[in-house]
Design an enzyme around this catalytic site. Structure first.
Site, PDB file in Angstrom:
ATOM      1  N   LYS A 177       0.873  -1.167   0.000  1.00 31.07           N
ATOM      2  CA  LYS A 177       0.000   0.000   0.000  1.00 31.07           C
ATOM      3  C   LYS A 177       0.911   1.217   0.000  1.00 31.07           C
ATOM      4  O   LYS A 177       1.681   1.444   0.944  1.00 31.07           O
ATOM      5  CB  LYS A 177      -0.908   0.038   1.236  1.00 31.07           C
ATOM      6  CG  LYS A 177      -1.746   1.328   1.292  1.00 31.07           C
ATOM      7  CD  LYS A 177      -2.402   1.555   2.642  1.00 31.07           C
ATOM      8  CE  LYS A 177      -3.080   2.928   2.664  1.00 31.07           C
ATOM      9  NZ  LYS A 177      -3.604   3.288   3.994  1.00 31.07           N
ATOM     10  N   GLY A 195      -2.817   4.295  -1.948  1.00 34.07           N
ATOM     11  CA  GLY A 195      -3.142   4.623  -0.568  1.00 34.07           C
ATOM     12  C   GLY A 195      -4.089   5.782  -0.407  1.00 34.07           C
ATOM     13  O   GLY A 195      -4.264   6.290   0.711  1.00 34.07           O
ATOM     14  N   SER A 237       1.035   5.194  -0.020  1.00 35.44           N
ATOM     15  CA  SER A 237       0.238   6.397   0.222  1.00 35.44           C
ATOM     16  C   SER A 237       0.960   7.674  -0.149  1.00 35.44           C
ATOM     17  O   SER A 237       0.461   8.763   0.116  1.00 35.44           O
ATOM     18  CB  SER A 237      -0.174   6.458   1.707  1.00 35.44           C
ATOM     19  OG  SER A 237      -1.000   5.363   2.039  1.00 35.44           O
TER      20      SER A 237
END
Length: 342
Positions: A211, A237, A213
């Site tokens: 993930k 993200g 971000s």
């Protein structure tokens, strides 16, 4: 069944050669067992499809700052009616740094009880030390997590080199009973998981994805390109760059805004998967301002307030986080209403 040394000697077999052969055979057996376990792990990890949209759910608190499990259950029931792949529990929006270890585990257990089995439960198990992360990961898996999301340790960020992070995540993934998803969130940690470390870690059979971000689409595209030969997937993200992330090869997103506009974020996913880029672009544009408002601009307090407007239970934040001021509240409303969401 193996013959004993006495039996071998009685049979006229040279026991020294026999013992050597037995040791070789035992090493071979152990090697086959280890290889079999690794292949099983690879098979299990390879079967987990993490593609899709996940809301990183908020933790509702009462005015006394206790976890409101009744409101949490009601949120989960509503989320189960939206076409999410699953939920992320104890992500940044869950205020996990302010929860005790037992609270973190209890939230995972309660969510798993209410969440339909068809939906994945990805639990944030990251801690500052490798040992604590391994222990939290094992306990969250025991409490029902299907996968764990492991944020980069960051307190000693100056020493969190690629080598240190590879060592950390390898130890966690080796010990984890469930697949591991790496988590890079530089806005909160001040540390971006290096690309070279991600490429190395993507080869681990129990690490299934990342993930990211950070919002750097060129970085996301490069990671996807460099890991394309591995069974490794990337999740955006944020809903603020979900469409471009899909365009360069991401398979989904963990999006704070999905706590509020879940159906709309899932619609953006559908448009991207169908290749309807013009419609996807129009929807993406309308999501940028409200997404910024509930993330970088006003954070968890803004997210929880917006959830209340859209029929979910945000609840209070836990101190030292403070509620929005009147001025901030008005601006938050404008960020949603100017894009025709309110």
């Amino acid at each position: 069944m193996y013959m004993s040394v006495v039996q071998l000697h009685s049979a006229g077999v040279n026991t020294r050669n026999a013992m050597f052969s037995l040791r070789v055979l035992e090493k071979y057996r152990r090697g086959v067992t280890i290889l079999w376990k690794r292949r099983i792990t690879q098979a299990v990890a390879g079967k987990l499809d993490i593609g899709g949209v996940y809301p990183p759910i908020a933790t509702p608190f009462t005015e006394k700052e206790d976890i409101d499990y009744e409101k949490l259950d009601e949120n989960i029931d509503k989320y189960s009616k939206i076409p999410f792949k699953g939920l992320v529990v104890q992500g940044s929006n869950g205020e996990y740094p302010y929860l005790t270890a037992e609270e973190r585990l209890e939230v995972v257990r309660r969510v798993r009880q209410v969440l339909p089995k068809r939906m994945l439960l990805m639990a944030g198990s990251g801690c500052e030390s490798t040992r604590a992360t391994v222990q939290m990961t094992e306990r969250m898996a025991h409490n029902g997590a299907d996968a764990v999301l492991v944020v980069t340790p960051c307190f000693y960020r100056g020493r969190m080199t690629s080598q240190a992070l590879i060592h950390h995540y390898t130890k966690v993934a080796d010990a984890s009973p469930v697949p591991v998803v790496l988590y890079s969130v530089p806005a909160n940690t001040g540390l971006e998981l290096p690309v070279d470390a991600i490429i190395r870690l993507s080869q681990h059979p129990n690490i299934v994805g990342l993930k990211d971000s950070g919002g750097d689409i060129t970085r996301i595209g490069l990671i996807i390109h460099k890991t394309k030969l591995e069974d490794f997937k990337v999740l955006a993200g944020s809903a603020g760059f979900l469409m471009p992330a899909y365009f360069v090869g991401a398979v989904g997103g963990v999006c704070a805004l999905a706590n509020v506009l879940g159906k709309e974020v899932c619609e953006l996913e559908r448009l991207c998967l169908m290749g309807h880029w013009e419609k996807a672009r129009e929807l993406q544009h309308r999501l940028i301002e409200p997404n910024t408002a509930v993330t970088r601009k006003y954070g968890v307090a803004g997210l929880k307030q917006a959830m209340e407007w859209f029929g979910f239970h945000g609840g209070a934040t836990r101190s030292p986080l403070q509620p929005l001021s009147v001025t901030e509240l008005e601006q938050l409303r404008t960020d949603f209403s100017s894009n025709s969401w309110l």
